[in-house]
Design a protein around this motif. Structure first.
Motif, PDB file in Angstrom:
ATOM      1  N   SER A 399      52.033  26.228  21.466  1.00  0.00           N
ATOM      2  CA  SER A 399      51.919  27.309  20.474  1.00  0.00           C
ATOM      3  C   SER A 399      50.505  27.857  20.332  1.00  0.00           C
ATOM      4  N   ALA A 400      49.554  27.374  21.137  1.00  0.00           N
ATOM      5  CA  ALA A 400      48.158  27.777  20.987  1.00  0.00           C
ATOM      6  C   ALA A 400      47.984  29.273  21.190  1.00  0.00           C
ATOM      7  N   ASP A 401      47.160  29.875  20.329  1.00  0.00           N
ATOM      8  CA  ASP A 401      46.803  31.286  20.500  1.00  0.00           C
ATOM      9  C   ASP A 401      45.926  31.475  21.733  1.00  0.00           C
ATOM     10  N   GLU A 402      45.044  30.507  21.982  1.00  0.00           N
ATOM     11  CA  GLU A 402      44.146  30.557  23.131  1.00  0.00           C
ATOM     12  C   GLU A 402      44.016  29.153  23.711  1.00  0.00           C
ATOM     13  N   ARG A 403      43.817  29.086  25.029  1.00  0.00           N
ATOM     14  CA  ARG A 403      43.572  27.808  25.695  1.00  0.00           C
ATOM     15  C   ARG A 403      42.262  27.913  26.472  1.00  0.00           C
TER      16      ARG A 403
END
Length: 448
Positions: A399-403
């Protein structure tokens, strides 16, 4: 090593400690000497178009080198060996651990071996820009990726970052998250600190002050016998305080000097006032033990720290220890991979191919990651086999917005840049903490 390592000795579980003396990969790669972190790139394809072996192993055992020797890795390495033996009982092997934090000693031994045309069958390391340091000395494992269908089951970043110069050179084993803050629940409760409320670096610093004034515990334990832990702390602090765009610009070679300086100012406040007095003489394992023993409130580390907690007795998640995303970086997953690289001129190509197939399998990724504090890179693994912390980690990854890629462990910058950054930490930011000099050094190191 734990006592269960004794049963691995029947297949030569050989230990090696200390860094090898080397000048780099001169003679193995076509460009720079590699010893100062340069990638040695000469624009070649990074291999000879194949695995570099003659198609037979000649009776030699498969040799695999890795660095998992401490409380955060030894049990995971042992579980990996056991699972490999179950999958390939007829493959003779030597799994040789090279002790030392941040892969520093392992890197030195590998460089020395490759320079002397004495490669192992496989070695643990990092993909992404880190592969540049091995330009010309890695074989291809495209056939392994194709036969096992890895590109269809691995996370997208793993597919991209394990390729170099048009071919797969490595196979991922697991994924770590680096923007982590762990804590001892009893200590923070005694201090009256709510970790969930720490959503900025400034709030975190206030909490460290509270722990210091309200308890006898170390506010933040830090192991700085090697520079990598402080460089890693810089990256999480920059991401949390200055944001994703500033962090990515830094990695991409267009640093905002004001953002870099502000990060170092916050780090100086933390390191000058709130860490353990013996920080400069201890490493990750000893530092993390302060959390387990209730001597410290917080530690910043990758989630391999949680592997040590799982392996500790009577130390349970949400009862004795807890986790939160490093303050300010909520919604982001700072990405790291544990992988195995495949050398060209491979002395045991048949066995090494079997091992690389195994590394990417569900059996290997379950066996290793549940004890290492990491999650599988395969998307088809049943996470019910893992504990609640790693299940939450997998959900955060999904669910991360950014990695964003990590800075210290191979994905963010080439090894030569990483060496330059660590040199700055060693000379300017290991106490006393020279903010201006460190800022200039970091800006110069990454600037295009």
């Amino acid at each position: 090593m734990t006592d269960t390592s004794d049963r691995l000795s029947r297949r030569h579980f050989v230990g090696a400690t200390g860094a090898a003396t080397l000048t780099g990969l001169a003679g193995c790669s076509g460009g720079g000497d590699g010893g100062d972190g340069s990638d040695g790139s000469d624009g070649s394809d990074g291999g000879d178009g194949g695995d570099g072996g003659d198609g037979s192993d000649g009776g030699a055992p498969l040799e695999v080198l890795h660095a998992w020797t401490g409380g955060d890795g030894a049990r995971a390495a042992q579980a990996l060996v056991t699972a490999f033996e179950e999958e390939y009982p007829d493959v003779e092997h030597e799994f040789n651990p090279i002790g030392g934090g941040g892969n520093q000693n392992l890197d030195a031994v590998i460089a020395n071996r490759l320079q002397n045309n004495d490669p192992p069958g496989a070695f643990a390391n990092w993909p992404g820009p880190n592969l540049q340091r091995y330009d010309g000395v890695l074989g291809e494992v495209d056939d392994v990726w194709e036969s096992e269908g890895f590109a269809d089951v691995m996370v997208d970043e793993a597919v991209d970052l394990h390729q170099y110069n048009g071919a797969y050179r490595a196979v991922p084993l697991g994924s770590h998250r680096l923007n982590c803050l762990f804590y001892n629940t009893s200590v923070v409760e005694d201090a009256g600190v709510d970790p969930d409320s720490l959503t900025s670096v400034s709030a975190f610093i206030d909490a460290l002050e509270t722990v210091q004034s309200e308890t006898d515990a170390i506010p933040m334990t830090h192991g700085a016998s090697g520079t990598w832990t402080t460089t890693q702390l810089f990256s999480s602090t920059m991401l949390g305080q200055e944001g994703y765009e500033a962090y990515m610009n830094f990695l991409d070679g267009s640093p905002d000097e004001a953002a870099v300086q502000a990060t170092f100012e916050s780090l100086a406040e933390i390191l000058d006032n709130y860490i353990n007095e013996d920080a400069s003489s201890i490493g990750l394992t000893e530092s993390n033990q302060n959390i387990i023993e209730g001597n410290a409130a917080f530690i910043h580390q990758g989630n391999w720290a949680a592997g040590a907690y799982r392996n500790a007795e009577d130390f349970s998640y949400n009862e004795d220890w807890g986790f939160k995303t490093y303050p300010g970086s909520e919604g982001m997953y700072m990405l790291h991979f544990d992988s195995f690289l495949y050398p060209s001129g491979n002395p045991t190509p048949d066995a090494a191919d079997k091992f690389m197939q195994f590394v990417g399998s569900e059996a290997a990724q379950v066996a290793f990651n549940q004890y290492k504090g990491s999650i599988p890179t395969r998307t088809d693994v049943d996470m019910s086999q893992f504990g609640p912390y790693l299940q939450e980690t997998q959900e955060d990854f999904a669910s991360a917005d950014e990695r964003p890629p990590n800075l210290q462990h191979g994905l963010g910058v080439p090894s030569e840049t990483m060496t330059a950054l660590n040199d700055v930490i060693s000379s300017e930011f290991s106490g006393p903490y020279n903010v201006e000099a460190a800022t200039q050094g970091f800006v110069d190191a990454v600037s295009n």
